[in-house]
Design a protein around this motif. Structure first.
Motif, PDB file in Angstrom:
ATOM      1  N   ASN A  12       0.857  -1.310  -0.032  1.00 50.69           N
ATOM      2  CA  ASN A  12      -0.014  -0.052  -0.005  1.00 50.69           C
ATOM      3  C   ASN A  12       0.880   1.381  -0.137  1.00 50.69           C
ATOM      4  OD1 ASN A  12      -2.450  -1.575   0.152  1.00 50.69           O
ATOM      5  ND2 ASN A  12      -2.106  -1.816   2.510  1.00 50.69           N
ATOM      6  N   HIS A  13       2.116   1.135  -0.236  1.00 46.79           N
ATOM      7  CA  HIS A  13       3.022   2.452  -0.077  1.00 46.79           C
ATOM      8  C   HIS A  13       3.778   2.423  -1.540  1.00 46.79           C
ATOM      9  CE1 HIS A  13       2.996   1.787   4.312  1.00 46.79           C
ATOM     10  NE2 HIS A  13       3.707   2.840   4.415  1.00 46.79           N
ATOM     11  N   ARG A  14       3.909   3.768  -1.949  1.00 49.52           N
ATOM     12  CA  ARG A  14       4.766   4.001  -3.106  1.00 49.52           C
ATOM     13  C   ARG A  14       6.118   3.253  -2.527  1.00 49.52           C
ATOM     14  NH1 ARG A  14       2.195   8.860  -2.133  1.00 49.52           N
ATOM     15  NH2 ARG A  14       0.806   9.509  -3.293  1.00 49.52           N
ATOM     16  N   LEU A  15       6.967   2.659  -3.707  1.00 47.82           N
ATOM     17  CA  LEU A  15       8.057   2.202  -3.116  1.00 47.82           C
ATOM     18  C   LEU A  15       9.321   3.133  -2.734  1.00 47.82           C
ATOM     19  CD1 LEU A  15      10.066  -0.392  -3.666  1.00 47.82           C
ATOM     20  CD2 LEU A  15      10.534   0.422  -6.040  1.00 47.82           C
ATOM     21  N   GLY A  16       9.279   4.377  -3.178  1.00 47.22           N
ATOM     22  CA  GLY A  16      10.102   5.233  -2.723  1.00 47.22           C
ATOM     23  C   GLY A  16       9.890   5.674  -1.268  1.00 47.22           C
ATOM     24  N   ASP A  17       8.461   5.393  -0.781  1.00 45.75           N
ATOM     25  CA  ASP A  17       8.071   5.822   0.429  1.00 45.75           C
ATOM     26  C   ASP A  17       8.411   4.501   1.334  1.00 45.75           C
ATOM     27  OD1 ASP A  17       7.252   8.374   0.141  1.00 45.75           O
ATOM     28  OD2 ASP A  17       4.966   7.783  -0.162  1.00 45.75           O
ATOM     29  N   ALA A  18       8.314   3.493   0.794  1.00 39.88           N
ATOM     30  CA  ALA A  18       8.597   2.197   1.695  1.00 39.88           C
ATOM     31  C   ALA A  18      10.043   2.026   1.906  1.00 39.88           C
ATOM     32  CB  ALA A  18       8.076   0.963   0.884  1.00 39.88           C
ATOM     33  N   LEU A  19      10.917   2.460   0.911  1.00 39.81           N
ATOM     34  CA  LEU A  19      12.521   2.386   1.079  1.00 39.81           C
ATOM     35  C   LEU A  19      12.800   3.472   2.128  1.00 39.81           C
ATOM     36  CD1 LEU A  19      13.547   2.024  -2.481  1.00 39.81           C
ATOM     37  CD2 LEU A  19      13.049   0.311  -1.008  1.00 39.81           C
ATOM     38  N   ARG A  20      12.158   4.518   2.239  1.00 44.13           N
ATOM     39  CA  ARG A  20      12.629   5.574   3.180  1.00 44.13           C
ATOM     40  C   ARG A  20      12.063   5.202   4.559  1.00 44.13           C
ATOM     41  NH1 ARG A  20      11.674   8.888  -1.265  1.00 44.13           N
ATOM     42  NH2 ARG A  20       9.331   8.948  -1.043  1.00 44.13           N
ATOM     43  N   VAL A  21      10.922   4.502   4.678  1.00 50.65           N
ATOM     44  CA  VAL A  21      10.553   3.608   6.001  1.00 50.65           C
ATOM     45  C   VAL A  21      11.800   2.987   6.485  1.00 50.65           C
ATOM     46  CG1 VAL A  21       8.669   2.686   7.156  1.00 50.65           C
ATOM     47  CG2 VAL A  21       8.260   4.509   5.769  1.00 50.65           C
ATOM     48  N   LEU A  22      12.118   2.104   5.671  1.00 53.02           N
ATOM     49  CA  LEU A  22      12.785   0.938   6.134  1.00 53.02           C
ATOM     50  C   LEU A  22      14.355   1.645   6.474  1.00 53.02           C
ATOM     51  CD1 LEU A  22      11.630  -1.886   3.555  1.00 53.02           C
ATOM     52  CD2 LEU A  22      11.105  -1.948   6.123  1.00 53.02           C
ATOM     53  N   ALA A  23      14.705   2.522   5.761  1.00 56.77           N
ATOM     54  CA  ALA A  23      16.127   2.861   5.838  1.00 56.77           C
ATOM     55  C   ALA A  23      16.057   3.714   7.185  1.00 56.77           C
ATOM     56  CB  ALA A  23      16.550   3.860   4.769  1.00 56.77           C
TER      57      ALA A  23
END
Length: 273
Positions: A12-23
């Motif tokens: 349910n996240h944009r890929l860029g948003d998901a990557l930033r959350v995980l980082a």
């Protein structure tokens, strides 16, 4: 130990948003499922999008493995179809060779894939022949692009356990590039040996690890602590493995940031136990 998280758990996240959350949470990498909402391999401007993603991963300090288990990417009617075992199997091979090229451009640690379910009307040896032929084509692409492959035994599929993986590798001639993806939950679900023993058996061929909790006989990916796995001995057995250990919770996107945070906390405590 280097921990990652699967993007199939951030649907349910944009890929860029998901990557930033995980980082921001402190993950070391990401298991990227190629899918329509997260780097569609059949979409326009693929080379530009792959280059932009590679730059984002580098900026965020995230390693990556490429996963290919998208449910309806190739066929809007049939989940995970076509596979190596279907009449239109060429579509699966095309997808996987694209995945290999993408992985090379991302400097990914591995490309992970599986066999598929055997159709009821297909004889077992014919199914094995189709699988071997398809894997051989993917291996050619992997050789061309210098990419490691991680074949995943999947409960209920033609190759569903470690014995099946080693049999497939033997039929292919045991190529060094044909590594193993091990899902820790699957070991509890359908392997006869204790999970740490499965890990030790897998180590010589291991190129990719997915981690989740699970119960014996039930193929359901569970949050840590909700299944039957004792994780400290499993992570101790994994200690020699240098690659990513990525959380695999594909049905939990509704609470992805919380679950990702709690999963990393759990795994770090289990390593220290």
């Amino acid at each position: 130990m280097r921990f990652g998280y699967g993007t199939n758990g951030f649907a349910n996240h944009r890929l860029g948003d998901a990557l930033r959350v995980l980082a921001d949470l402190g993950y070391d990498g990401v298991a990227l499922t190629l899918d329509h909402q997260h780097l569609d391999p059949f979409g326009p401007d693929l080379a530009r999008r792959v280059a932009a993603l590679a730059a984002d991963l580098d900026r965020l300090g995230l390693a990556v493995v490429v996963e290919t288990g998208a449910r309806f990417l190739l066929d809007p009617w049939r989940k995970h179809s076509p596979t190596f075992l279907d009449p239109d199997r060429a579509r699966r091979v095309e997808f996987l060779t694209r995945a290999v090229a993408i992985a090379a451009d991302l400097n990914a640690e591995a490309v992970s894939f599986w066999s598929g379910n055997k159709p009821a009307d297909l004889e077992p040896e014919s199914a094995w022949a189709h699988l071997v032929d398809g894997c051989a084509e993917v291996l050619e692409a992997a050789d061309e692009h210098d990419v490691r492959l991680g074949f995943e035994p999947e409960p209920g599929m033609l190759v569903e356990d470690l014995d099946g993986y080693f049999e497939l590798s033997r039929r292919l001639g045991d190529p060094a590039r044909f590594g193993l993806t091990l899902d820790i939950g699957h070991c509890r679900c359908n392997e006869s040996e204790p999970v740490p023993d499965c890990v030790r058996r897998a180590l010589p061929r291991l190129v990719n690890v997915q981690i989740d909790d699970m119960r014996r006989g039930t193929h359901e990916h569970l949050e840590f602590g909700k299944g039957e796995i004792d994780f400290p001995p499993v992570l101790a057995a994994l200690e020699p493995y240098p690659g990513l250990v990525a959380v695999e919770l594909p049905r939990d996107s509704h609470a992805a940031p919380r679950i990702a945070r709690e999963s990393l906390e759990f795994l770090r405590k289990a390593v220290a136990a």
